[in-house]
Design an enzyme around this catalytic site. Structure first.
Site, PDB file in Angstrom:
ATOM      1  CE1 TYR A   1      14.808  31.803  41.576  1.00 33.72           C
ATOM      2  CE2 TYR A   1      14.570  33.863  40.368  1.00 33.72           C
ATOM      3  CZ  TYR A   1      14.208  33.044  41.423  1.00 33.72           C
ATOM      4  OH  TYR A   1      13.253  33.455  42.312  1.00 33.72           O
TER       5      TYR A   1
ATOM      6  CG  HIS B   1       4.017  34.271  44.626  1.00 31.97           C
ATOM      7  ND1 HIS B   1       4.300  32.925  44.556  1.00 31.97           N
ATOM      8  CD2 HIS B   1       5.218  34.895  44.805  1.00 31.97           C
ATOM      9  CE1 HIS B   1       5.610  32.738  44.673  1.00 31.97           C
ATOM     10  NE2 HIS B   1       6.182  33.919  44.832  1.00 31.97           N
TER      11      HIS B   1
ATOM     12  CG  ASN C   1      10.553  39.319  40.655  1.00 29.64           C
ATOM     13  OD1 ASN C   1      10.662  39.874  41.741  1.00 29.64           O
ATOM     14  ND2 ASN C   1      11.094  38.154  40.373  1.00 29.64           N
TER      15      ASN C   1
ATOM     16  CE1 TYR D   1      10.721  82.204  64.891  1.00 32.04           C
ATOM     17  CE2 TYR D   1      10.980  79.927  65.623  1.00 32.04           C
ATOM     18  CZ  TYR D   1      11.392  81.247  65.654  1.00 32.04           C
ATOM     19  OH  TYR D   1      12.447  81.620  66.431  1.00 32.04           O
TER      20      TYR D   1
ATOM     21  NE  ARG E   1       9.779  85.829  62.074  1.00 34.85           N
ATOM     22  CZ  ARG E   1      10.503  85.678  63.194  1.00 34.85           C
ATOM     23  NH1 ARG E   1      11.814  85.694  63.127  1.00 34.85           N
ATOM     24  NH2 ARG E   1       9.917  85.521  64.348  1.00 34.85           N
TER      25      ARG E   1
ATOM     26  CG  PHE F   1      13.682  41.946  43.106  1.00 32.60           C
ATOM     27  CD1 PHE F   1      13.840  42.057  44.473  1.00 32.60           C
ATOM     28  CD2 PHE F   1      14.496  41.057  42.435  1.00 32.60           C
ATOM     29  CE1 PHE F   1      14.761  41.299  45.167  1.00 32.60           C
ATOM     30  CE2 PHE F   1      15.429  40.282  43.109  1.00 32.60           C
ATOM     31  CZ  PHE F   1      15.563  40.401  44.484  1.00 32.60           C
TER      32      PHE F   1
ATOM     33  CD  GLU G   1      12.380  36.229  48.459  1.00 33.38           C
ATOM     34  OE1 GLU G   1      11.379  36.600  49.131  1.00 33.38           O
ATOM     35  OE2 GLU G   1      12.286  35.597  47.400  1.00 33.38           O
TER      36      GLU G   1
END
Length: 616
Positions: free
Chosen positions: A146, A176, A289, A375, A378, A431, A516
């Site tokens: 791959y 991409h 990646n 608060y 404190r 990844f 994915e």
């Protein structure tokens, strides 16, 4: 317009426009442009531009005439030296050896600021060659693996012919590059590039060693590709932004460097004596990646959040004095029986800053009118304490993530005594950005509580029924509005932060045709975390200015010496509010003090080391 304004200033010098720098200011950063840049490519409406001249020039100085006509006369300053534009990287930078195992958050921040450069050890290069030989063996033997000789995502079943393996790597980078939105700041891009180099230097990606060496040279010369801020879903890695990072390396897209400003990557590389890198099998996939966008943006959020936490402890100590609070809630015995680490450390820091035997407070020692505090005074150790513990947790996650192999597939060498045929190429899921995404969502929620408490304390300072001070901390309230609208600004920022606290990592969208099918959305986790922290800095700046103003009404009494030093620091830039004036410039200057950690640095020099609080 910039040229026109330069001429209007009266600077007299004979120069071509290529002898000056054009500095574009955008958000918290500036970018040096070049004269050949196309305006529509590099500027937006409202951007500020400054011209910095790079040569000796004579400047006309105007002085006010003493005559009643208010005419001016000009004085010529012969050969006045104008400042050189600062280079992005200091000439005295240190060198950080990257190996994928020991990069720290502080080192990463320094790298982003240009305070250090990178190098690769001989051992790191040797490991890179070792894993690269495995990839080359696969290519030579024609084994199907791959990302080396297959398509990507849903297309992983497609086997690519050997003569097209290089084209495959260029295609994945180009395809991409689909990011949109504002470009990342220079510091952020440098951090992302440094992180990607560190991951590849770990030597589990199988990329060409020359690629990593090329990236180190690019980093050291500050050749920084333009990366859009939006487009990553945080699995399979930060694909789009890292593809834009890789795009510049192959000489495509836009790039910035101190020498050239923003321009075409090919031209910027050439100006820095570099040529585009020629991808080889597996190189393109190795570049895109991983979680380096999430970590690069998130690292800044984490660093600045730590400085906000330190600052809020100091501010709370001042406000306790002003509102006649009690330090008994910070007693060591109280926190010993609920021994959360952060709670104990925050309480210890407050004990050191508030009235004590070493640093008494005249204000604190006055008669008090209530036996119990609200608060937001404190419970500071309990609320800020869990924020401290959360930030320490996040830093642990980030330190691991920054030094992790996040590529896919991963290349594992053969065991000792075995030949290369026993090496493994494993397609896995390192990844996936869920770790840093979740951590940043935790950070966002934790630091937001600091803002919640700050805004409530500010309201008490401004409200005369709570503080016994003039309404909105100004003389002649009614004629003057004082801190009325700064409180509105604080409330607006806190409300905005509330809406940003929804964890983006709780969402997922299936991508790549279902291959994915679960993603982290960590890119948005990082960007909104940084937005929340920036808003918080302004919330704290407003409270600190108000606290210093409130001290004016306690004079001639003094608070503790460390806190008086903070008062003097603020007053060195922000004058007391005698009557109404614009607040924005004052908020901006104090926000910068907080961002630079000046508030904490001011008190730290007064305090002896204590194992409970000195780890902030």
């Amino acid at each position: 317009e910039a040229i026109t304004r330069l001429e209007d200033t009266g600077i007299e010098c004979d120069m071509e426009y290529n002898q000056c720098y054009f500095k574009k200011f955008h958000r918290d950063e500036f970018y040096i442009m070049k004269s050949s840049d196309i305006i529509k490519d590099v500027l937006s409406d409202g951007d500020m531009v400054e011209i910095v001249v790079r040569k000796t020039a004579s400047k006309r100085k105007e002085t006010r005439s003493s005559s009643e006509s208010n005419e001016t006369e000009c004085v010529i300053a012969e050969d006045e030296e104008l400042p050189e534009p600062a280079s992005f990287v200091d000439n005295d930078t240190s060198i950080i050896d990257v190996n994928g195992y020991d990069l720290t958050l502080d080192s990463l921040i320094r790298l982003g600021k240009g305070e250090a450069q990178l190098s690769l050890s001989e051992e790191t290069v040797r490991k890179l060659h070792e894993t690269r030989s495995i990839v080359e063996n696969i290519v030579e033997k024609g084994y199907v693996r791959y990302g080396i000789n297959t398509g990507f995502g849903l297309l992983s079943k497609v086997v690519v012919e050997s003569e097209k393996l290089v084209e495959l790597q260029y295609n994945i980078v180009r395809s991409h590059c689909a990011g949109i939105g504002e470009p990342l700041a220079v510091d952020t891009t440098r951090r992302i590039l440094a992180l990607r180099i560190n991951v590849l230097a770990k030597a589990f990606s199988g990329c060409n060693p020359g690629l990593v060496e090329y990236m180190v040279e690019m980093f050291n010369k500050s050749c920084l590709p333009l990366i859009p801020a939006q487009g990553t879903v945080g699995a399979s890695g930060d694909l789009a932004p890292l593809a834009h990072l890789a795009q510049g390396m192959i000489g495509e897209g836009k790039m910035w460097s101190p020498k050239t400003g923003l321009g075409d990557a090919l031209e910027v590389l050439a100006a820095n004596d570099m040529v585009p890198y020629k991808l080889t099998p597996k190189d393109g996939l190795s570049l895109i990646n991983g979680t380096q966008f999430i970590c690069g943006v998130g690292a800044e959020a984490l660093q600045r959040a730590k400085q906000c936490l330190r600052t809020t402890i100091v501010i709370n100590a001042i406000v306790l004095d002003i509102l006649e609070g009690h330090t008994s809630a910070y007693d060591e015995r109280v926190h010993a029986i609920r021994p959360h680490a952060g709670q104990q450390r925050v309480a210890a820091a407050l004990r050191a800053l508030c009235n004590n035997t070493k640093y008494p407070s005249e204000i604190y020692q006055q008669e008090k009118h209530d036996v119990q505090d609200p608060y937001t005074i404190r419970c500071v150790p309990q609320v800020v304490g869990i924020t401290l513990d959360t930030l320490n947790f996040v830093e642990g996650i980030f330190t691991t993530e920054m030094n992790s192999a996040t590529d896919n597939p991963l290349v594992f060498g053969a065991g000792e005594g075995q030949d290369i045929e026993h090496a493994d190429i494993i397609s896995a899921g390192n990844f996936h950005g869920e770790y840093p995404a979740k951590a940043l969502d935790f950070l966002t929620i934790a630091v937001h509580e600091i803002g919640n408490m700050s805004e409530r304390r500010l309201e008490r300072l401004c409200n005369p029924t709570c503080s016994n001070l003039p309404a909105f901390l100004v003389d002649s309230p009614g004629l003057n509005s004082g801190f009325m609208i700064p409180h509105c600004t604080s409330a607006a920022l806190v409300s905005e932060n509330k809406t940003l606290c929804f964890p983006s990592s709780a969402d997922t969208q299936s991508t790549s045709a279902g291959k994915e099918d679960h993603v982290s959305m960590g890119g948005w986790s990082a960007r909104k975390a940084l937005t929340v922290v920036k808003n918080l800095e302004n919330v704290l700046a407003i409270e600190l200015i108000a606290a210093c103003q409130a001290l004016e009404f306690k004079r001639p009494l003094r608070t503790t010496e460390p806190l008086e030093a903070v008062y003097r620091l603020v007053r060195s830039k922000v004058e007391p509010y005698v009557k109404d004036r614009a607040f924005t410039p004052d908020i901006e200057v104090v926000q910068e003090m907080i961002e630079k950690n000046l508030i904490w640095d001011t008190v730290a020099q007064y305090l002896e080391s204590d194992p409970l609080w000195d780890e902030f």
